[in-house]
Scaffold this motif. Structure first.
Motif, PDB file in Angstrom:
ATOM      1  N   GLY A 248      -5.571  -8.535   7.584  1.00 10.41           N
ATOM      2  CA  GLY A 248      -6.361  -7.475   8.182  1.00 10.41           C
ATOM      3  C   GLY A 248      -5.864  -6.125   7.724  1.00 10.41           C
ATOM      4  N   PRO A 249      -6.656  -5.066   7.950  1.00  9.94           N
ATOM      5  CA  PRO A 249      -6.309  -3.747   7.433  1.00  9.94           C
ATOM      6  C   PRO A 249      -5.028  -3.168   8.016  1.00  9.94           C
ATOM      7  CG  PRO A 249      -8.181  -3.634   8.939  1.00  9.94           C
ATOM      8  CD  PRO A 249      -7.934  -5.078   8.675  1.00  9.94           C
ATOM      9  N   GLY A 250      -4.588  -3.635   9.209  1.00  9.86           N
ATOM     10  CA  GLY A 250      -3.392  -3.077   9.828  1.00  9.86           C
ATOM     11  C   GLY A 250      -2.104  -3.777   9.454  1.00  9.86           C
ATOM     12  N   ASP A 251      -2.200  -4.893   8.722  1.00 10.01           N
ATOM     13  CA  ASP A 251      -1.003  -5.681   8.430  1.00 10.01           C
ATOM     14  C   ASP A 251      -0.026  -4.938   7.516  1.00 10.01           C
ATOM     15  OD1 ASP A 251      -2.040  -7.592  10.010  1.00 10.01           O
ATOM     16  OD2 ASP A 251      -2.389  -9.080   8.451  1.00 10.01           O
ATOM     17  N   ARG A 252      -0.549  -4.226   6.518  1.00 12.77           N
ATOM     18  CA  ARG A 252       0.335  -3.479   5.628  1.00 12.77           C
ATOM     19  C   ARG A 252       1.118  -2.432   6.414  1.00 12.77           C
ATOM     20  NH1 ARG A 252       0.486   1.378   3.344  1.00 12.77           N
ATOM     21  NH2 ARG A 252       1.493   1.621   1.279  1.00 12.77           N
ATOM     22  N   ASP A 253       0.440  -1.728   7.320  1.00 10.67           N
ATOM     23  CA  ASP A 253       1.120  -0.699   8.111  1.00 10.67           C
ATOM     24  C   ASP A 253       2.221  -1.296   8.982  1.00 10.67           C
ATOM     25  OD1 ASP A 253      -0.555   1.169   6.997  1.00 10.67           O
ATOM     26  OD2 ASP A 253      -1.967   1.185   8.662  1.00 10.67           O
TER      27      ASP A 253
ATOM     28  N   ARG B  86       6.096 -11.321  -2.033  1.00 11.62           N
ATOM     29  CA  ARG B  86       4.643 -11.204  -1.850  1.00 11.62           C
ATOM     30  C   ARG B  86       4.307 -11.745  -0.474  1.00 11.62           C
ATOM     31  NH1 ARG B  86       0.015 -13.656  -5.784  1.00 11.62           N
ATOM     32  NH2 ARG B  86       0.499 -15.569  -4.673  1.00 11.62           N
ATOM     33  N   VAL B  87       3.788 -10.885   0.414  1.00 15.23           N
ATOM     34  CA  VAL B  87       3.544 -11.244   1.817  1.00 15.23           C
ATOM     35  C   VAL B  87       2.043 -11.268   2.069  1.00 15.23           C
ATOM     36  CG1 VAL B  87       4.078 -10.698   4.209  1.00 15.23           C
ATOM     37  CG2 VAL B  87       5.673 -10.034   2.397  1.00 15.23           C
TER      38      VAL B  87
ATOM     39  N   GLY C  64      15.068   1.132   3.064  1.00 16.96           N
ATOM     40  CA  GLY C  64      14.245   1.757   2.047  1.00 16.96           C
ATOM     41  C   GLY C  64      13.918   0.738   0.971  1.00 16.96           C
ATOM     42  N   VAL C  65      12.732   0.810   0.438  1.00 13.82           N
ATOM     43  CA  VAL C  65      12.314  -0.124  -0.606  1.00 13.82           C
ATOM     44  C   VAL C  65      11.864   0.663  -1.819  1.00 13.82           C
ATOM     45  CG1 VAL C  65      11.654  -1.926   1.017  1.00 13.82           C
ATOM     46  CG2 VAL C  65       9.953  -0.240   0.299  1.00 13.82           C
ATOM     47  N   VAL C  66      11.854  -0.009  -2.953  1.00 11.91           N
ATOM     48  CA  VAL C  66      11.456   0.634  -4.199  1.00 11.91           C
ATOM     49  C   VAL C  66       9.950   0.829  -4.250  1.00 11.91           C
ATOM     50  CG1 VAL C  66      11.405   0.374  -6.714  1.00 11.91           C
ATOM     51  CG2 VAL C  66      13.457  -0.266  -5.415  1.00 11.91           C
ATOM     52  N   GLU C  67       9.192  -0.181  -3.787  1.00  8.58           N
ATOM     53  CA  GLU C  67       7.729  -0.126  -3.921  1.00  8.58           C
ATOM     54  C   GLU C  67       7.081  -1.023  -2.874  1.00  8.58           C
ATOM     55  OE1 GLU C  67       4.299  -0.989  -7.315  1.00  8.58           O
ATOM     56  OE2 GLU C  67       6.273  -1.878  -7.493  1.00  8.58           O
ATOM     57  N   ILE C  68       5.926  -0.575  -2.335  1.00  8.89           N
ATOM     58  CA  ILE C  68       5.043  -1.415  -1.528  1.00  8.89           C
ATOM     59  C   ILE C  68       3.647  -1.260  -2.105  1.00  8.89           C
ATOM     60  CG2 ILE C  68       4.020  -1.817   0.726  1.00  8.89           C
ATOM     61  CD1 ILE C  68       6.534  -0.830   2.020  1.00  8.89           C
ATOM     62  N   ALA C  69       3.079  -2.338  -2.623  1.00 13.33           N
ATOM     63  CA  ALA C  69       1.766  -2.286  -3.259  1.00 13.33           C
ATOM     64  C   ALA C  69       0.881  -3.388  -2.711  1.00 13.33           C
ATOM     65  CB  ALA C  69       1.908  -2.425  -4.773  1.00 13.33           C
TER      66      ALA C  69
ATOM     67  N   ILE D  93       4.018  -3.944   8.244  1.00 14.23           N
ATOM     68  CA  ILE D  93       5.150  -4.256   7.365  1.00 14.23           C
ATOM     69  C   ILE D  93       5.965  -2.996   7.078  1.00 14.23           C
ATOM     70  CG2 ILE D  93       5.761  -4.990   5.027  1.00 14.23           C
ATOM     71  CD1 ILE D  93       3.323  -6.902   5.175  1.00 14.23           C
ATOM     72  N   VAL D  94       5.260  -1.909   6.762  1.00 14.52           N
ATOM     73  CA  VAL D  94       5.953  -0.640   6.498  1.00 14.52           C
ATOM     74  C   VAL D  94       6.729  -0.186   7.724  1.00 14.52           C
ATOM     75  CG1 VAL D  94       5.611   1.801   5.961  1.00 14.52           C
ATOM     76  CG2 VAL D  94       4.279   0.059   4.740  1.00 14.52           C
TER      77      VAL D  94
END
Length: 308
Positions: free
Chosen positions: A266-271, A261-262, A283-288, A273-274
């Motif tokens: 801000g709105p750009g942080d998830r992008d 859990r990271v 490759g990962v199983v899931e990013i939620a 990480i991806v």
């Protein structure tokens, strides 16, 4: 367009650095909460923002005006309610507001229109002839807010505004502030994390004069990443580089999947990480995305900072 801009702001009292290179912006009709323990620099930042103190270094702009070089113009666009609101308890509500309006340069019909508007916005029509000292704490706080918005400022600054209010008054005050935010930007400090979480759009978290993070309170608060357990060391190494977020591995799930859990701010942080995981060929199983409460984020950040 930003209503408030702090760039490299620092304030030093002799050898003590009260504010250390703080930068952030606050947009139009946004509510920003300043959070931090005593001595974190919250009140110093507010005093610089409102022109009571000069910064040691850095700049502050309000509605495009530099608070040092164009102080009069900047202050004319600010409404301020300090922690101990300066009311005159012997005056009547209407008398006090008229006095404050004249200090703002209003008179005649302009003054009367301003008074009527402020009384209506703050629900003071029925107490105009009451002596301030006989009002409840909640209504005295309303009077403080009314004097701060008489001139329809671009920025409203509130320093610990719910101190001394009972639960019902806090709820009423929260609704008043939300209403005022329809017409101006608000910067508010509070020791009560839950109040900031309920009222603010974003929270700036301070510790020892430093800005640790500015967290979006409306969007996701963390990203959960899941991957096969044999990939855990490589995924953990990539996640550990995330800005302001040391990833923590949860207990592996029963089917051999590891989970992290990271925190995001801000709105750009998830992008980011991806993108980082993709660049590493992982490759990962899931990013939620998900939410954690502000108290958890605050404790995590301040604990990590204290260990440095």
């Amino acid at each position: 367009m930003a209503v408030v801009t702090l760039q490299g702001l620092s304030k030093r009292y002799g050898a003590h650095l009260a504010v250390d290179n703080v930068s952030f912006e606050v947009g139009q009709r946004e509510i920003l909460g300043l959070l931090g323990p005593n001595g974190s620099g919250k009140t110093t930042i507010l005093r610089i923002l409102t022109g009571y103190l000069r910064p040691s270094t850095g700049t502050v702009h309000v509605a495009g005006f530099d608070v040092v070089r164009e102080g009069r113009a900047a202050r004319g666009r600010i409404g301020y309610v300090p922690e101990d609101a300066p009311l005159y308890p012997h005056m009547r509500v209407n008398e006090f507001l008229a006095f404050m309006g004249r200090l703002r340069g209003f008179d005649g019909d302009t003054l009367q229109a301003s008074l009527a508007r402020a009384r209506q916005r703050l629900g003071l029509e029925d107490v105009g002839e009451m002596i301030i000292g006989r009002l409840s704490r909640g209504y005295r706080q309303r009077v403080s807010l009314a004097q701060a918005v008489l001139h329809e400022p671009d920025l409203l600054v509130l320093d610990e505004p719910t101190n001394g209010l009972d639960p019902r008054q806090i709820i009423e005050f929260r609704e008043l502030v939300r209403g005022l935010a329809q017409q101006c930007t608000i910067v508010v400090t509070s020791h009560i994390l839950g109040e900031i979480e309920r009222i603010a759009d974003r929270a700036a978290i301070l510790l020892k004069g430093r800005l640790l993070a500015v967290r979006d309170l409306k969007g996701p608060a963390f990203v959960r990443v899941r991957a096969r357990s044999e990939m855990a060391p490589r995924v953990a190494a990539v996640l550990a580089t995330a800005d302001k977020a040391a990833s923590a591995i949860d207990e592996p799930l029963a089917d051999g999947i590891a989970s992290w859990r990271v925190p995001v701010f801000g709105p750009g942080d998830r992008d980011k990480i991806v993108a980082n995981l993709g660049a590493a060929g992982l490759g990962v199983v899931e990013i939620a995305q998900g939410r954690s409460d502000l108290e958890e984020t605050f404790l995590t950040l301040t604990s990590e900072e204290a260990l440095r």
